[in-house]
Design a protein around this motif. Structure first.
Motif, short mmCIF file in Angstrom:
data_model
loop_
_atom_site.label_atom_id
_atom_site.label_comp_id
_atom_site.label_asym_id
_atom_site.label_seq_id
_atom_site.Cartn_x
_atom_site.Cartn_y
_atom_site.Cartn_z
N VAL A 112 41.00 31.95 34.15
CA VAL A 112 40.29 32.72 35.17
C VAL A 112 40.63 32.18 36.56
N GLY A 121 32.64 37.68 37.70
CA GLY A 121 33.58 37.02 36.79
C GLY A 121 33.85 35.61 37.25
N PRO A 272 35.29 45.56 44.00
CA PRO A 272 34.95 44.94 42.71
C PRO A 272 35.54 45.76 41.57
N THR A 296 40.47 47.37 30.10
CA THR A 296 41.20 47.98 31.20
C THR A 296 42.64 47.51 31.23
N GLY A 297 43.34 47.77 32.32
CA GLY A 297 44.75 47.43 32.41
C GLY A 297 45.52 48.70 32.63
C1 LIG Z 1 44.10 44.01 32.05
C2 LIG Z 1 43.64 42.99 33.06
C3 LIG Z 1 43.86 41.65 32.81
C4 LIG Z 1 43.43 40.70 33.74
N1 LIG Z 1 43.66 39.38 33.47
C5 LIG Z 1 43.17 38.44 34.30
C6 LIG Z 1 43.29 37.05 33.96
O1 LIG Z 1 43.81 36.68 32.90
N2 LIG Z 1 42.78 36.14 34.84
C7 LIG Z 1 42.16 36.53 36.01
O2 LIG Z 1 41.69 35.66 36.75
N3 LIG Z 1 42.06 37.84 36.34
C8 LIG Z 1 42.52 38.79 35.52
N4 LIG Z 1 42.39 40.10 35.83
C9 LIG Z 1 41.84 40.45 37.14
C10 LIG Z 1 40.32 40.33 37.20
O3 LIG Z 1 39.74 41.17 36.23
C11 LIG Z 1 39.87 40.75 38.63
O4 LIG Z 1 40.37 39.84 39.56
C12 LIG Z 1 38.37 40.88 38.76
O5 LIG Z 1 38.13 41.66 39.92
C13 LIG Z 1 37.66 39.54 38.93
O6 LIG Z 1 36.26 39.79 38.90
P1 LIG Z 1 35.23 39.08 39.89
O7 LIG Z 1 33.89 39.38 39.33
O8 LIG Z 1 35.62 37.67 40.10
O9 LIG Z 1 35.43 39.85 41.26
P2 LIG Z 1 34.94 41.37 41.58
O10 LIG Z 1 33.46 41.44 41.58
O11 LIG Z 1 35.67 42.30 40.70
O12 LIG Z 1 35.45 41.55 43.07
C14 LIG Z 1 34.74 40.97 44.17
C15 LIG Z 1 35.69 40.87 45.36
O13 LIG Z 1 36.69 39.91 45.04
C16 LIG Z 1 37.99 40.47 45.22
N5 LIG Z 1 38.88 39.89 44.21
C17 LIG Z 1 38.92 40.13 42.88
N6 LIG Z 1 39.85 39.37 42.29
C18 LIG Z 1 40.42 38.64 43.28
C19 LIG Z 1 41.46 37.66 43.34
N7 LIG Z 1 42.09 37.24 42.22
N8 LIG Z 1 41.77 37.12 44.52
C20 LIG Z 1 41.13 37.49 45.67
N9 LIG Z 1 40.13 38.41 45.70
C21 LIG Z 1 39.79 38.96 44.52
C22 LIG Z 1 37.80 41.98 45.06
O14 LIG Z 1 38.81 42.68 45.74
C23 LIG Z 1 36.42 42.18 45.66
O15 LIG Z 1 36.52 42.30 47.06
C24 LIG Z 1 42.80 41.09 34.93
C25 LIG Z 1 42.56 42.44 35.18
C26 LIG Z 1 42.99 43.38 34.24
C27 LIG Z 1 42.72 44.83 34.51
#
Ligand SMILES: Cc1cc2nc3c(=O)[nH]c(=O)nc-3n(C[C@H](O)[C@H](O)[C@H](O)COP(=O)(O)OP(=O)(O)OC[C@H]3O[C@@H](n4cnc5c(N)ncnc54)[C@H](O)[C@@H]3O)c2cc1C
Length: 300
Positions: A112, A121, A272, A296-297
C-alpha cells in the motif's frame, strides 16, 4: 511466448474473504506491505499478474465494515440499496504475492502506498496491526475479469509503465513473464529507497524513475526511448492523466495496435476512488459500453 488466455472469462469469480492481518513491513518510505491470511483466506486464488482485490473498510463511527450478506451478486443488488453513508468504503490493491505455507494456510501480500493526501485506504494501512480482521472482496478463481495483463501469444516483447501504486501489479506481472521474453520497463517511485529488487525470468530492462531525484516522469521518457522491434504488448497503470497520455503516445505516435495496449487508471489526482469509479462508469455508459464491475481496474 507462453500461450495465455486472450480474453477474460465471462463471469468474474469473486467472493468475500474474512481475513486477518498477519504482519506489516515497511518496504520503503512510501510503501507498506500488509500480509493477510488466517482461516478466512482459504480458497483465495490470486494467480499472479495484475490480479487485484478490494478491502472493505468501516466508515467513521462504525466498528466493522457494513457488507450485505451473501456473495458478490448480493453485494451488487443489496449493496447499492444500503445508504451510501453506511456502506463499506472499498479500496483496490493488487495481489502482490500469494504463498501457500507448509501447514496448508495461505498468505497474501498487498503493498500500500502511503501517499501524502491520505484517504481511508491509506489510513487503514497506517494503523493495520497483527490480529486485525478485514473483509476482502477477492478472487476465488485465478483467472478472472480483474486480470488485465494479457499479452497475446504472438507477443515479441512487452512494455510496462507503472507508478508506485501499480508497482505491485507490475512486479507480479514481471514475475509471471516467461523466461527470455524481452521487456522494457519503467517504474516510477517517490523516493530512492522505494526501489525494490524484482524477480523475473524475462529479459527485462528496468528503468527506475525516482521523483525525489528529479526524474522526468512524463511521456517524454518513453518518447525518447529506442524500443525493440517486433510485435509489442503494452501494460500501463497509475495516475489517470499519465496513463492516458502514454496510451495516446503509443497508439497515435508509435503506431501500437490499440488492442495490444492495456491501460488502467489506478487513481486520479483530486478524486477519491469511489468518485473515480463513478466517473468511469458514467463515461462507459455514455460510450454505450459495459464491463466487469468488481474489483476495479478499469480501462482508462
Ligand atoms: C486495480 C487497482 C489496483 C491497485 N493497486 C494498488 C496497490 O497495489 N497499491 C496501492 O497503493 N494502490 C493501488 N491502487 C490505487 C489505490 O486504489 C488508490 O490510490 C486509492 O485511491 C487509494 O485510496 P485512499 O483511500 O488512500 O485515497 P482516496 O480516498 O481514494 O483518495 C483521497 C485523495 O488522495 C489522492 N490519492 C489517491 N491515491 C494517491 C496516490 N497514490 N498518491 C497521491 N495521491 C493519491 C486522490 O486523488 C484523492 O485526492 C490500485 C487501484 C486499482 C484500480
Amino acid at each position: 511466448m507462453t500461450p495465455t488466455t486472450a480474453t477474460a472469462p465471462e463471469v468474474a469469480p469473486f467472493r468475500f474473504f474474512e481475513m486477518t492481518v498477519l504482519r506489516t513491513r515497511r518496504l520503503g518510505p512510501s510503501i507498506l506491505r500488509i500480509t493477510l491470511g488466517g482461516p478466512g483466506a482459504e480458497g483465495f486464488s490470486g494467480g499472479g499478474r495484475d490480479q487485484s482485490l478490494s478491502v472493505l473498510l468501516p466508515r467513521p463511527g462504525q466498528s466493522e465494515a457494513v457488507v450485505p450478506a451473501g456473495g458478490i451478486g448480493a453485494r451488487r443488488e443489496r449493496g447499492r440499496a444500503l445508504p451510501e453513508d453506511e456502506r463499506a468504503v472499498t479500496r483496490s490493491y493488487a495481489v502482490r504475492a500469494q504463498r501457500l505455507r507448509a501447514d496448508g494456510s495461505t498468505e497474501v501480500d498487498v503493498d500500500v502506498v502511503l501517499h501524502a493526501v491520505g484517504g481511508p485506504g491509506c489510513r487503514w494501512a497506517l494503523t493495520a496491526s497483527p490480529g486485525d480482521r478485514l473483509t476482502v472482496l477477492g478472487p476465488a478463481a485465478a483467472d478472472n475479469a480483474a486480470v488485465r495483463f494479457r499479452p497475446p501469444a504472438d507477443t515479441d516483447w512487452v512494455l510496462i509503465r507503472a507508478d508506485e501504486t501499480a508497482l505491485p501489479a507490475a512486479a507480479a506481472a514481471l514475475a509471471w513473464l516467461p523466461a527470455g521474453l524481452p521487456a522494457r520497463v519503467w517504474l516510477e517511485v517517490p523516493c530512492t529507497e522505494d526501489r525494490q529488487a524484482l524477480n523475473t525470468a524475462a529479459k527485462a530492462r528496468i528503468s527506475w524513475l525516482v521523483r525525489n531525484e528529479g526524474a522526468a516522469c512524463g511521456v517524454e521518457t518513453v518518447r525518447a526511448a529506442a524500443l525493440p522491434g517486433g510485435t509489442p504488448y503494452a501494460w500501463i497503470a497509475g495516475e489517470a492523466s499519465g496513463v492516458r497520455a502514454l496510451r495516446h503516445h503509443l497508439v497515435h505516435e508509435r503506431g501500437f495496435d490499440r488492442a495490444r495496449v492495456t491501460s488502467s487508471a489506478y487513481w486520479r489526482r483530486g478524486l477519491p476512488e469511489e468518485q473515480l469509479r463513478r466517473a468511469e462508469a458514467e463515461a462507459a455508459a455514455g460510450a454505450g459500453s459495459g464491463g466487469p464491475e468488481e474489483p476495479t481496474g478499469k480501462k482508462s
